[in-house]
Design a protein around this motif. Structure first.
Motif: not given
Length: 366
Positions: A57-58, A80-87, A95-102, A122-125
């Motif tokens: 999904v993410l 960053t906003l996606l990280a905040i919402i996903a978090g 969130t970190a494991l998915t978004l950062i490699p992407l 990372g901070m957003g998560a």
């Protein structure tokens, strides 16, 4: 075998296990001190998160947002906003494991900056995870320990989220609008029916966290759903975190029976202010999940502990498990200097810790 190796190589679990064994020489744990509601809630949360991760999904959301970013500022804002919402929904770890490699894959392909965006993700998560009871495992403990209802919890987390967003948008303002090539959308198919069913189970989990229903119900349903979709989902569950919670409940039960230690701890956290600052400082040393359980057993100040433990996730690498995952994921996927990243990441983390500590202190005084 891989699962067991992963569990027993977890550094926080290793430390927790050692201090738990030591505590058994001084007292024996009491069954009533083991918070089964928290353990079942965390188990259900971890399973549901892994189901969502399996359903990608993410990933789909991230690729769609990437395709509409035409400059560096917009790309940072969207990720960053996606990280905040996903978090908020999937927790800061996933969130970190998915978004950062992407993001790093895109950055390498288009020669984009890597350090600032990854730090902000990372901070957003961490910011997003603080907003919901299930975003951070220690929030589940707080809700259970202090019998916090949904209205009360969000009355704490919403002001914190809004203030953190204001600070985040101030950072966005200084990011240059350097043009970047538009990205093609990677086609990922989502299985609609399992996603809808998982969301229904998530709704059950919400009711379980706030004790509207027995939390064992969504936990069992989540296990059954994972087995039906793909049994291997259960192998990815963070069993180390569950064992860490269990060990800390045993450890706290033991030290609660030692009068001298209880007296010292009560002296340290005898007010709202001391609870707040103790939880922040202890999070820097032992991470915010065990710090919350430790401080929470000796203080009635739930809001101070909520703010302190979530803000304590910033700062040192061990402040939050997500911080360690950010560093690990960056090391595995980035092409720029790891030393330079750690230096700049640390500066931003500790600036964030100081600023948010002031913000949290202000929220407590209101």
């Amino acid at each position: 075998m891989t699962v067991l190796k992963k569990v027993f190589s977890d550094k926080i679990l290793q430390i927790t296990f050692v201090i738990t064994i030591i505590s058994l020489f001084f007292a024996r744990p009491r069954l009533e001190d083991i918070n089964l509601h928290t353990i079942f809630s965390v188990a259900a949360m971890l399973i549901i998160i892994q189901i969502y991760a399996y359903l990608h999904v993410l990933d789909v959301l991230a690729y769609k947002l990437t395709s509409i970013a035409d400059n560096m500022q917009k790309l940072n804002i969207l990720f960053t906003l996606l990280a905040i919402i996903a978090g908020m929904f999937l927790g800061n770890d996933i969130t970190a494991l998915t978004l950062i490699p992407l993001y790093l894959n895109i950055a390498k392909r288009c020669d984009l900056p890597q350090i600032l965006p990854v730090t902000l993700i990372g901070m957003g998560a961490n910011i997003g995870a603080a907003f919901t009871p299930w975003g951070n495992p220690h929030n589940i403990f707080l809700v259970s320990k202090y019998s916090v209802n949904a209205l009360q919890f969000f009355s704490w987390s919403l002001p914190y989220l809004l203030m953190a967003l204001v600070i985040t948008f101030i950072i966005f303002y200084f990011i240059p609008r350097k043009k970047i090539p538009r990205q093609d959308i990677k086609q990922i198919n989502i299985s609609l029916r399992p996603t809808i069913i998982t969301t229904a189970v998530f709704a059950l989990f919400f009711l379980g966290v706030f004790k509207v229903i027995n939390v064992a119900i969504p936990m069992i349903v989540a296990i059954i759903l994972a087995l039906l979709i793909n049994p291997r989902i259960l192998l990815k569950v963070d069993f180390a975190l569950l064992l860490t919670f269990t060990c800390f409940f045993i450890f706290i039960s033991d030290i609660q029976q030692i009068p001298m230690i209880v007296s010292i701890i009560h002296t340290m956290i005898n007010s709202e202010s001391s609870t707040y600052f103790t939880s922040i400082i202890s999070s820097q040393i032992i991470s915010n999940v065990p710090a919350t359980i430790l401080v929470g057993k000796f203080t009635p100040y739930a809001e101070a502990l909520f703010l302190g433990s979530n803000i304590g996730g910033f700062g040192s690498p061990i402040g939050s498990m997500a911080n360690m995952l950010v560093l690990k994921t960056f090391t595995q996927n980035a092409t720029v200097s790891r030393g330079e990243f750690f230096k700049k990441w640390s500066v931003m983390q500790f600036i964030g810790l100081i600023v948010l500590t002031i913000v949290g202190w202000g929220l407590l005084l209101i």
